[in-house]
Scaffold this active site. Structure first.
Site, mmCIF file in Angstrom:
data_model
loop_
_atom_site.group_PDB
_atom_site.id
_atom_site.type_symbol
_atom_site.label_atom_id
_atom_site.label_comp_id
_atom_site.label_asym_id
_atom_site.label_seq_id
_atom_site.Cartn_x
_atom_site.Cartn_y
_atom_site.Cartn_z
ATOM 1 N N ASP A 1 42.853 45.057 45.326
ATOM 2 C CA ASP A 1 41.705 45.589 44.604
ATOM 3 C C ASP A 1 42.112 46.198 43.265
ATOM 4 O O ASP A 1 43.303 46.356 42.967
ATOM 5 C CB ASP A 1 41.004 46.658 45.441
ATOM 6 C CG ASP A 1 40.283 46.069 46.653
ATOM 7 O OD1 ASP A 1 39.961 44.870 46.613
ATOM 8 O OD2 ASP A 1 40.056 46.810 47.621
ATOM 9 N N TYR B 1 51.481 47.113 53.908
ATOM 10 C CA TYR B 1 51.053 48.006 52.837
ATOM 11 C C TYR B 1 51.631 49.397 53.054
ATOM 12 O O TYR B 1 51.923 49.799 54.184
ATOM 13 C CB TYR B 1 49.523 48.130 52.805
ATOM 14 C CG TYR B 1 48.797 46.967 52.173
ATOM 15 C CD1 TYR B 1 48.439 46.995 50.821
ATOM 16 C CD2 TYR B 1 48.450 45.847 52.920
ATOM 17 C CE1 TYR B 1 47.752 45.941 50.243
ATOM 18 C CE2 TYR B 1 47.765 44.781 52.344
ATOM 19 C CZ TYR B 1 47.420 44.843 51.004
ATOM 20 O OH TYR B 1 46.747 43.799 50.420
#
Length: 249
Positions: A51, A109
């Site tokens: 994002d 992540y």
């Protein structure tokens, strides 16, 4: 022939990985540079979509092109043309039917939090001065390994066939002066990690119990989860593939 490109980027200046009509994505930056160098249009397909403002220490993409005689020279030329906040590590050939997205076995992540303002980490950590109960946060995070449907943490109105993810790691740790949340899964939903972090932080602040967190998972309702944590603390740190696909050097 089909090639993989391995790269990294600081996402602050970009509207994520994906190229878009009205904003700049990392994909567009690379495609434009590579098309000029190779004198032929090409299109990249990324292993993961990040994002706006999210960083990647390791990202892969694939593209199709005629045989490239010197991939090291191509890497050198690309790095000389693209901005300093994007870097290409290597380019290598793969079997023709290999898709960088679907061939990946896992993504990992990290979300990084600092209690103090550090100018050298600006836009790379979430500065949060609150006292947090790390033990409770890890108890809640451990529950993620017991479930598979994470609709509660997905952005709404997203076009996916299902909300199932197989999470194999989810834990908080302290490294130097940073509080780090590490999570690994075969796939992630849009906005999932930031929503998870935001909800887990509410557990750490005492605003939710561990049992409350489990009920959020079971509810499959995004409105029951917490707000997304800010983008600047999130890093895609690893994309895994079968060993035979990735050269060792």
């Amino acid at each position: 022939m089909r090639y993989f490109i391995e790269l990294s980027y600081k996402g602050t200046a970009y509207n994520g990985w994906q190229k878009q009509n009205n904003s700049l994505g990392v994909q567009q930056v690379l495609e434009e540079a590579m098309s000029k160098i190779l004198r032929k249009p090409l299109e990249l397909t990324g292993s993961s979509r990040t994002d706006t403002g999210v960083h990647a220490e390791q990202q892969f993409a694939h593209f199709d092109f005629d045989e490239i005689q010197d991939t090291e020279k191509l890497v050198y030329n690309i790095n000389g043309m693209i901005p300093r906040d994007v870097a290409v590590q290597r380019i290598f050939s793969v079997p023709e039917d290999t898709n960088s997205r679907f061939a990946a076995t896992h993504r990992r992540y990290q979300y990084r939090i600092s209690k103090i303002k550090n100018p050298f980490l600006m836009n790379q950590v979430y500065v949060l001065r609150a006292d947090l109960d790390l033990e409770k946060m890890n108890q809640a995070a451990a529950l993620l390994l017991q479930y598979f449907d994470f609709e509660s943490f997905s952005k709404i109105h997203t076009s996916v066939n299902n909300f199932r993810c197989s999470i194999s790691q989810a834990e908080w740790s302290v490294e130097d002066d940073l509080l780090i949340f590490s999570i690994q899964s075969n796939r992630f939903l849009r906005g999932m990690v930031r929503a998870l972090v935001g909800t887990l932080l509410e557990v750490g602040k005492g605003k939710r119990t561990v049992a409350d967190f489990e009920e959020v998972i079971k509810s499959r309702d995004r409105k029951k989860a917490g707000a997304q944590a800010p983008a600047e603390g999130l890093f895609l740190v690893e994309v895994g593939y079968p060993a035979e696909l990735i050269p060792t050097s």
